[in-house]
Every structure is written in structure tokens, then in C-alpha cells.
Design an enzyme around this catalytic site. Sequence first.
Site, PDB file in Angstrom:
ATOM      1  N   TYR A   1       0.834  -1.213   0.000  1.00  0.00           N
ATOM      2  CA  TYR A   1       0.000   0.000   0.000  1.00  0.00           C
ATOM      3  C   TYR A   1       0.865   1.258   0.000  1.00  0.00           C
ATOM      4  CZ  TYR A   1      -3.060   3.747   1.491  1.00  0.00           C
ATOM      5  OH  TYR A   1      -3.727   4.947   1.569  1.00  0.00           O
TER       6      TYR A   1
ATOM      7  N   HIS B   1      -5.145  16.141  -4.147  1.00  0.00           N
ATOM      8  CA  HIS B   1      -5.390  16.492  -2.744  1.00  0.00           C
ATOM      9  C   HIS B   1      -5.182  17.981  -2.464  1.00  0.00           C
ATOM     10  CE1 HIS B   1      -5.397  12.187  -2.373  1.00  0.00           C
ATOM     11  NE2 HIS B   1      -5.557  12.221  -1.068  1.00  0.00           N
TER      12      HIS B   1
ATOM     13  N   ASN C   1       0.512  12.306   4.200  1.00  0.00           N
ATOM     14  CA  ASN C   1       0.031  11.651   5.419  1.00  0.00           C
ATOM     15  C   ASN C   1       0.820  12.238   6.587  1.00  0.00           C
ATOM     16  OD1 ASN C   1      -0.875   8.168   4.714  1.00  0.00           O
ATOM     17  ND2 ASN C   1      -2.062  10.037   4.643  1.00  0.00           N
TER      18      ASN C   1
ATOM     19  N   TYR D   1     -14.617  36.741  43.202  1.00  0.00           N
ATOM     20  CA  TYR D   1     -13.859  35.537  42.846  1.00  0.00           C
ATOM     21  C   TYR D   1     -12.827  35.790  41.749  1.00  0.00           C
ATOM     22  CZ  TYR D   1     -17.177  32.593  45.443  1.00  0.00           C
ATOM     23  OH  TYR D   1     -17.933  32.006  46.422  1.00  0.00           O
TER      24      TYR D   1
ATOM     25  N   ARG E   1     -10.017  37.027  43.908  1.00  0.00           N
ATOM     26  CA  ARG E   1      -9.610  36.151  44.996  1.00  0.00           C
ATOM     27  C   ARG E   1      -9.207  34.754  44.512  1.00  0.00           C
ATOM     28  NH1 ARG E   1     -13.998  34.065  49.186  1.00  0.00           N
ATOM     29  NH2 ARG E   1     -15.085  35.812  48.244  1.00  0.00           N
TER      30      ARG E   1
ATOM     31  N   PHE F   1      -1.465   8.488  11.364  1.00  0.00           N
ATOM     32  CA  PHE F   1      -1.876   9.779  10.819  1.00  0.00           C
ATOM     33  C   PHE F   1      -3.105  10.349  11.517  1.00  0.00           C
ATOM     34  CE2 PHE F   1      -3.328   6.309   7.916  1.00  0.00           C
ATOM     35  CZ  PHE F   1      -4.633   6.225   8.387  1.00  0.00           C
TER      36      PHE F   1
ATOM     37  N   GLU G   1     -12.559   6.140   5.672  1.00  0.00           N
ATOM     38  CA  GLU G   1     -12.082   6.945   6.804  1.00  0.00           C
ATOM     39  C   GLU G   1     -13.319   7.367   7.596  1.00  0.00           C
ATOM     40  OE1 GLU G   1     -10.038   9.813   4.458  1.00  0.00           O
ATOM     41  OE2 GLU G   1      -8.628   8.314   3.715  1.00  0.00           O
TER      42      GLU G   1
END
Length: 503
Positions: free
Chosen positions: A50, A80, A192, A276, A279, A325, A410
Site C-alpha cells: 500500500y 489532494h 500523510n 472571585y 480572589r 496519521f 475513513e
Amino acid sequence: MALNPEAIDLATLRQLWQGAPAKLDDASLARIRASAASVERIVAGGETVYGINTGFGLLANARIPAERLAELQRNLILSHSCGLGDALPRRVTRLMIVLKLLGLGRGYSGVRPAVIEALQALLDHDAMPLIPSQGSVGASGDLAPLAHLISALLGEGRIDLAGDLLPARDALVRIGLNPLVLGPKEGLALINGTQASTAIALDALFMAERVFGAAVAAGALSVDALKGSIKPFDRRISAVRGQPGQIRVAGTIRALLDGSAIVDSHHRCGRVQDPYSFRCQPQVMGAALDLLVNAARTLEIEAAAVTDNPIVFEDEDIAISGGNFHAQPVAFAADIIAMALCEVGSLSERRTSVLVDPKMSGLPAFLTDDGGVNSGLMIPQVTAAALTSENKTLAFPASVDSIPTSAGQEDHVSMAPIAARKAAQIAKNAAGIIAVELIAAAQGVDYHAPLATSAPLKALHEKVRALSPHLEADRYWADEMAAIQSAILSGNLAPPPASSWLA
């Protein structure tokens, strides 16, 4: 600076964020060469692996012939490169490149030295590819942002060359670099990874460190403006609780107020019940600090992590496909930064609200004389309130969201880049909130003259006054507020340990 990816610490990352020159050390280059040789042997062996000789994602079962492997890698990058939105800041892009070098330098990615040289050339020539900030879900790596980074090396897209925006191909010519031709595995190794999310998150973290330091100092100055009690900062109170951040913050506030004539003037007044937001500063700010420290630890590890896929183990000439990834650790860290900063800003805004309210502070309404004709700090406090409310909306964690992508392959994603971008915006907003508090606190301290604040707070007061003079009558505020906001983000308005809160 010679970078050893196996020994990266937060101090080094801070220097890199600030623009320190850097390149991988010789040991990293040796590991890179060994990993690249392993990929060559895998390809020569004819095994289907792969990312080396297959398609990607749902197309992982498509075997690609050897003569088309270069085309495969180039198409991967171009397909991409589909981000949208404003470009990432140059400092973030630069940090992305450094982080990518660190990850590759571990020697598990199979890229050739030529790839490292090309990335290094971008750093050396201050050539920052224009990278759209939107388009990654932080799952199979920060695919779109990293693709835009690498597409510039292919001669596609645009590059900001030391402030001159050029087509990438022209910029490469100027720096003497030929367009990169990718080898097997290299395209996937380069896109990746979590480097975009991590760079944006580190940017938010280091801004947060400066904002936090300024907020602690502003809180101490506000205590003096209010003539508030210093008893809540007693060492023994924090010691019996034991939370480390609370102990550090209380100690810092004590040190900042030490020697204040304003404090001494009401030493025996018996006041113990301040609001507050005054403090409980050690408790709230200390808890925020502990969160920031935890986030810093995660990002320090991730900065040099091997997060591409598959991972090449050159000792056995195998490439194992996994899920490094997935940016869930970064997503959680970024959301933690966002939530911590949201509270830092919220506490600051409340102190400003107290100071401008004569019923609470005993000071002139809205810290101005001749009220009515003058509105004083009435509307700057509204701006602080608006930023505080915006931060509350932004602080909703992105890391709890997910959406399936790549035809369901995915099916769980981290949303880390979204979390990181939100954290960075919250940091900027918080700096604006604290800018308003510093103006208010400085004005409040002025009303106690001739009593003087402590030496460190006097120095802070003078820095504020250099950017925003004492208010005599209403004037245009925006530029002064923006100048102080910028000074906070640049680290100029936080006393020591301004750059070591996260150490």
C-alpha cells in the site's frame, strides 16, 4: 540549529516557532538514506505494498504498474490540493515544514534525500507555499494542507518568497530549485501526517503561553487597582490543596505585588472577600496552567512523531500500514488549549467589569473623571465582553465531532486542524480581553497616586502607558487596544517567567 528528531523538546520548538534557522543532523540523513534504500528493495521485489505501488484510500486494492508510479505520486499531490479559506500564517507554514522534516528524519518514511533537500531549500530561502487553512479533518493526515505544501515543490500553486507572492514555478526558479519528481511512497509520506494540525496547535500553545503570562500580570495589577486583599495568595492556602498550577500562580502574584505601597496602605483593613475573579486567580489560572502544560506535553511528543503511512522498517524491508496519521491526540490538546484560554479571558473580563463599576471598586465610574460627558472605559469593557462571549462559542470542542470521508473508508476523523485554528483565534481574542484589563488596571492604579505599585508592576504599568496614556478625556480607543493586544501576543507585556510557564 542541527535538529535531532529523537530529542526534540518544547524549548527547541519554541525557538523554531520564533524563526530559528534549522536543518536535520547527519544522523537523521543517514536514517533517511537507509529507509529510501529499503523502499527501493521493496519495489524491486515486486510485492504489492500500500502506498508504494497501489492506489490510495478505497482504491488501495488497485495495483499500479512500475512505469506509472511517478504519475501516481504526482496525481496524489495534485488531487489532494483542494483547500479553501485564508492562507495559514507564514510562521505556521514554516513550522509545518520543520515538523515534516522532523518526522521524515526519524527514518521510517522511505523518502529520498532529494525530498529533504527540497524542503530545506524552502526554509533556507524563506519560500513559504500558500496553504489554505481549511480542508483537513485531521484523519488520514492533514491531506489538503500538506498537499498544498508539496504541490509548490512540484511547481504548482503559489509561494510567498520573502514577502513576494509568485507562481510556484517562478519562485522555484528564483531559488535555484527544479520541480520535484516524486518517487515511490514519497507522495503519501509527504501528505500523510499531522504536521499542519500540530503546527497550528503549537502556534496556539505558544501564543497561549504569552497570553497566560500577561493575564497573571494584569490580574496582579488589578488587585492593586482594587486595593484588593493579598491574603488569598498566601502560600499556605495553595500548599494545602496541592495543585501545582495553583501553587505557581499564587507565588507569581505574591512576587508581583511584593513591595507595593498600595498594598501596604491597606495592610490591616481586614478585607478578605474580594470577588472571585480577584480572589480565586490562583485556583482558576492554576487549573488553566495545568491544562496548558498537559497539552504542551502531547504536542512536544507529536512534533517529531512518525505519522505517515505505511511505516517503513528498513531492517526487515517491510512497510506496515497503520493509523498514526489520525490526529486525535492533537485534537484533544488543541481543545484543551482553547478551553483553558477561554477561562483565562473570562476571568480577565470579570476583573475589568469590577474595576469600571464604582459600587464594586470604589473608583470613579468607568475609570474617568467628569462622567457623563466622558464615557471612559464603558465601551472597551463591552468589547472585552464580546470577545469573551465569542470565545465561549469557539471553545466548544471540535474533537467530539466526526464525519465519514473517502466513501466510508475513513469513518472516524479527529477534526484536529479545526480545533487548532479555533484555539489560535481564542488566544488572539484573549489577548484583546487582557489588553482592556491592562488599560483599566493602569488607570485604577493611577487613582491611588502618590501611592506606588511594586517595582515589577510599575514596569508593566509603564509599558502599558507607553501604548495607552492616562485617560484624561474620551478619545479614540481602537488603535491603543490593538497595540496592547499585539504587545501581549509578541511577549512584551508579561514579566518573567513569560517564556517558561510550560517548561
